[in-house]
Design a protein around this motif. Structure first.
Motif, PDB file in Angstrom:
ATOM      1  N   ALA A 183       6.055  20.099   0.141  1.00 33.39           N
ATOM      2  CA  ALA A 183       7.334  19.371  -0.292  1.00 33.39           C
ATOM      3  C   ALA A 183       7.565  18.157   0.592  1.00 33.39           C
ATOM      4  O   ALA A 183       8.083  17.269   0.079  1.00 33.39           O
ATOM      5  N   LEU A 184       6.989  18.093   1.845  1.00 33.28           N
ATOM      6  CA  LEU A 184       7.239  16.924   2.671  1.00 33.28           C
ATOM      7  C   LEU A 184       6.420  15.697   2.167  1.00 33.28           C
ATOM      8  O   LEU A 184       6.978  14.485   2.412  1.00 33.28           O
ATOM      9  N   PRO A 185       5.249  15.742   1.835  1.00 35.23           N
ATOM     10  CA  PRO A 185       4.570  14.377   1.473  1.00 35.23           C
ATOM     11  C   PRO A 185       5.260  13.338   0.754  1.00 35.23           C
ATOM     12  O   PRO A 185       5.501  12.215   1.140  1.00 35.23           O
ATOM     13  N   ALA A 186       5.936  13.768  -0.491  1.00 35.73           N
ATOM     14  CA  ALA A 186       6.359  12.739  -1.457  1.00 35.73           C
ATOM     15  C   ALA A 186       7.655  12.141  -0.673  1.00 35.73           C
ATOM     16  O   ALA A 186       7.922  11.040  -0.651  1.00 35.73           O
ATOM     17  N   ALA A 187       8.319  13.127   0.294  1.00 42.26           N
ATOM     18  CA  ALA A 187       9.472  12.569   1.049  1.00 42.26           C
ATOM     19  C   ALA A 187       9.057  11.525   2.210  1.00 42.26           C
ATOM     20  O   ALA A 187       9.702  10.736   2.425  1.00 42.26           O
ATOM     21  N   VAL A 188       7.703  11.941   2.631  1.00 42.05           N
ATOM     22  CA  VAL A 188       7.166  11.093   3.719  1.00 42.05           C
ATOM     23  C   VAL A 188       6.760   9.841   3.286  1.00 42.05           C
ATOM     24  O   VAL A 188       6.971   8.700   3.722  1.00 42.05           O
ATOM     25  N   PHE A 189       6.184   9.652   1.834  1.00 43.25           N
ATOM     26  CA  PHE A 189       5.832   8.361   1.594  1.00 43.25           C
ATOM     27  C   PHE A 189       7.002   7.291   1.318  1.00 43.25           C
ATOM     28  O   PHE A 189       7.004   6.427   1.359  1.00 43.25           O
ATOM     29  N   GLY A 190       8.115   7.967   0.625  1.00 43.56           N
ATOM     30  CA  GLY A 190       9.375   7.385   0.676  1.00 43.56           C
ATOM     31  C   GLY A 190      10.052   6.819   1.824  1.00 43.56           C
ATOM     32  O   GLY A 190      10.384   5.828   2.046  1.00 43.56           O
ATOM     33  N   MET A 191       9.933   7.824   2.744  1.00 45.08           N
ATOM     34  CA  MET A 191      10.387   7.181   4.225  1.00 45.08           C
ATOM     35  C   MET A 191       9.433   6.109   4.816  1.00 45.08           C
ATOM     36  O   MET A 191       9.973   5.199   5.333  1.00 45.08           O
ATOM     37  N   LEU A 192       8.248   6.070   4.512  1.00 45.61           N
ATOM     38  CA  LEU A 192       7.364   5.062   4.959  1.00 45.61           C
ATOM     39  C   LEU A 192       7.428   3.898   4.368  1.00 45.61           C
ATOM     40  O   LEU A 192       7.527   2.797   4.913  1.00 45.61           O
ATOM     41  N   MET A 218       0.965  -1.368  -0.127  1.00 52.25           N
ATOM     42  CA  MET A 218      -0.049  -0.062  -0.058  1.00 52.25           C
ATOM     43  C   MET A 218       0.946   1.230   0.028  1.00 52.25           C
ATOM     44  O   MET A 218       0.685   2.252  -0.812  1.00 52.25           O
ATOM     45  N   PHE A 219       1.843   1.339   0.671  1.00 55.50           N
ATOM     46  CA  PHE A 219       2.575   2.457   0.824  1.00 55.50           C
ATOM     47  C   PHE A 219       3.443   2.619  -0.453  1.00 55.50           C
ATOM     48  O   PHE A 219       3.813   3.632  -0.874  1.00 55.50           O
ATOM     49  N   VAL A 220       3.855   1.404  -1.085  1.00 49.51           N
ATOM     50  CA  VAL A 220       4.479   1.547  -2.528  1.00 49.51           C
ATOM     51  C   VAL A 220       3.593   2.363  -3.520  1.00 49.51           C
ATOM     52  O   VAL A 220       3.907   3.152  -4.121  1.00 49.51           O
ATOM     53  N   VAL A 221       2.237   1.905  -3.516  1.00 48.89           N
ATOM     54  CA  VAL A 221       1.579   2.319  -4.351  1.00 48.89           C
ATOM     55  C   VAL A 221       1.142   3.924  -4.301  1.00 48.89           C
ATOM     56  O   VAL A 221       1.121   4.629  -5.073  1.00 48.89           O
ATOM     57  N   ILE A 222       0.982   4.191  -2.841  1.00 51.16           N
ATOM     58  CA  ILE A 222       0.900   5.563  -2.436  1.00 51.16           C
ATOM     59  C   ILE A 222       2.045   6.453  -2.807  1.00 51.16           C
ATOM     60  O   ILE A 222       1.900   7.420  -3.334  1.00 51.16           O
ATOM     61  N   PHE A 223       3.300   5.740  -2.516  1.00 48.96           N
ATOM     62  CA  PHE A 223       4.377   6.719  -2.812  1.00 48.96           C
ATOM     63  C   PHE A 223       4.630   7.013  -4.454  1.00 48.96           C
ATOM     64  O   PHE A 223       4.805   7.965  -4.915  1.00 48.96           O
ATOM     65  N   LEU A 224       4.161   5.843  -5.350  1.00 53.60           N
ATOM     66  CA  LEU A 224       4.084   5.927  -6.804  1.00 53.60           C
ATOM     67  C   LEU A 224       3.032   7.035  -7.291  1.00 53.60           C
ATOM     68  O   LEU A 224       3.226   7.724  -8.383  1.00 53.60           O
ATOM     69  N   GLU A 225       2.148   6.849  -6.581  1.00 57.67           N
ATOM     70  CA  GLU A 225       0.618   7.727  -7.092  1.00 57.67           C
ATOM     71  C   GLU A 225       1.286   9.233  -6.913  1.00 57.67           C
ATOM     72  O   GLU A 225       1.092  10.126  -7.780  1.00 57.67           O
ATOM     73  N   GLN A 226       1.740   9.733  -5.764  1.00 54.38           N
ATOM     74  CA  GLN A 226       2.197  10.756  -5.457  1.00 54.38           C
ATOM     75  C   GLN A 226       3.477  10.994  -6.348  1.00 54.38           C
ATOM     76  O   GLN A 226       3.441  12.149  -6.873  1.00 54.38           O
ATOM     77  N   PHE A 227       4.519  10.046  -6.767  1.00 53.69           N
ATOM     78  CA  PHE A 227       5.383  10.499  -7.644  1.00 53.69           C
ATOM     79  C   PHE A 227       4.910  10.650  -9.078  1.00 53.69           C
ATOM     80  O   PHE A 227       5.333  11.424  -9.832  1.00 53.69           O
ATOM     81  N   LEU A 228       3.878  10.045  -9.369  1.00 56.40           N
ATOM     82  CA  LEU A 228       3.438  10.259 -10.820  1.00 56.40           C
ATOM     83  C   LEU A 228       2.469  11.581 -11.053  1.00 56.40           C
ATOM     84  O   LEU A 228       2.504  12.234 -12.003  1.00 56.40           O
TER      85      LEU A 228
END
Lengths: 241, 109
Positions: free
Chosen positions: B44-53, A178-188
């Motif tokens: 700026a933080l959310p993308a960094a935070v999701f990477g952190m998680l 789930m966190f991978v998908v959320i990270f990817l969504e934010q990234f895209l």
């Protein structure tokens, strides 16, 4: 009056229907982890009231496991507070990101902040809420459903105790996925990727240097430092207001 | 520990958690507009935070011993591929999880 009531309950129903699908992966993860936590407490000799009430009031998975060990150790409230603040410090970042999204939501805002665990924050921050759905109620139901999953599973685990035998080896990975998908969504969705790389790299380096028990605070400090130091290129590439 | 001491310990843990969740709102949420730098951090933080998680989820994986985090990396790769292909959150998560369960139960056990 009746009409506004009907319209009101329609708004609430629509928000619930929109929110529920987002919480399904969290149900899977929380059900498994919550049961594990309940069984853990049961084995440590506590009645199901403990995992249930701790899940309800603390509502932060990793700290609840640590708190179980605190209850078995000599009474040390000050060090308990310090540990709680250190383990939960990452929530400061969530609050800063949600300052504007929670603005003007009245009484719901209090509960949204109270229930803002990692998973709930991630959904509420990234979910594309349909324009005809009330944002406040949507986030309210995401938060409420997630907390119900967690509290219910922790209580169930505490009641059933070691009667449950797990044949679900690997299911806990759904949280990582789930966190991978959320990270990817934010990234895209984002125009700049500097902060995404900062988050991955700073945390990975910090984990390698400080080890699994002490890496989160240095990771947060490094992220804050780098995001501040590279403010100009990040803000420019990201088109931040 | 007495019951009172247990209640205090649990309350203190809840209090510490709530302090970290409420603090930004208590400091910046008044009638005054949010300071520009905090606004910048909020973006700026959310993308960094999701990477952190993501890294946080992998903290207990031992990359030095066999199987060197291979099941995690394979399952993450499948999750990412599924998501880039269909962009359906539930499908990506379910696919990655089932892949991981099969890997750790059948191959890397």
């Amino acid at each position: 009056m009746q009409q506004t009531d009907a319209a009101g309950s329609g708004v609430i129903r629509r928000a619930f229907r929109a929110a529920f699908p987002f919480t399904i992966p969290i149900f899977a993860g929380f059900f498994f982890l919550g049961l594990t936590y309940g069984v853990y407490m049961h084995v440590a000799g506590f009645s199901f009231w403990y995992p249930m009430l701790m899940a309800l009031t603390i509502f932060g998975g990793s700290l609840e496991f640590i708190a179980a060990n605190m209850l078995l150790a000599p009474f040390a409230p000050l060090s308990a507070l310090l540990i709680a603040l250190l383990v939960q410090a990452r929530h400061l970042f969530y609050g800063i990101a949600m300052l504007d999204k929670f603005r003007g939501l009245g009484w719901k805002k209090i509960y949204l902040i109270f229930g803002m665990c990692d998973e709930t924050f991630s959904i509420n921050y990234t979910a594309a809420i349909p324009p005809n759905v009330d944002r406040g109620w949507f986030m309210f139901f995401v938060t409420l459903l997630n907390q119900m999953y967690w509290v219910g599973s922790a209580a169930l685990g505490g009641m059933l105790g070691s009667l449950i035998s797990f044949n679900t080896n690997g299911l806990e990975f759904c949280m990582t996925a789930m966190f991978v998908v959320i990270f990817l969504e934010q990234f895209l969705q984002e125009k700049q990727h500097i902060t995404a790389y900062i988050g991955l790299a700073a945390t990975a380096v910090s984990l390698a240097v400080f080890g699994a028990d002490n890496f989160m605070l240095p990771a947060m400090a490094a992220i804050l430092l780098l995001v501040t130091g590279f403010k100009k290129p990040i803000a420019k590439a990201g088109d931040f207001a | 520990m007495t019951l009172t001491q247990q209640i205090i310990t649990i309350a203190v843990c809840a209090l510490g958690t709530m302090a970290t969740r409420f603090l930004p709102f208590l400091i910046f949420s008044g009638s005054k507009p949010t300071p520009p730098f905090i606004k910048y951090l909020g973006q700026a933080l959310p993308a960094a935070v999701f990477g952190m998680l993501v890294v946080y989820c992998l903290k207990d994986v031992d990359f030095l011993a066999a199987p060197h985090g291979l099941p995690e990396m394979l399952a993450i790769a499948l999750t990412v591929a599924l998501h880039l292909w269909r962009r359906q959150m539930l499908l990506s998560i379910a696919g990655g999880t089932v892949c991981y369960m099969l890997l750790v139960q059948l191959i890397f056990h």
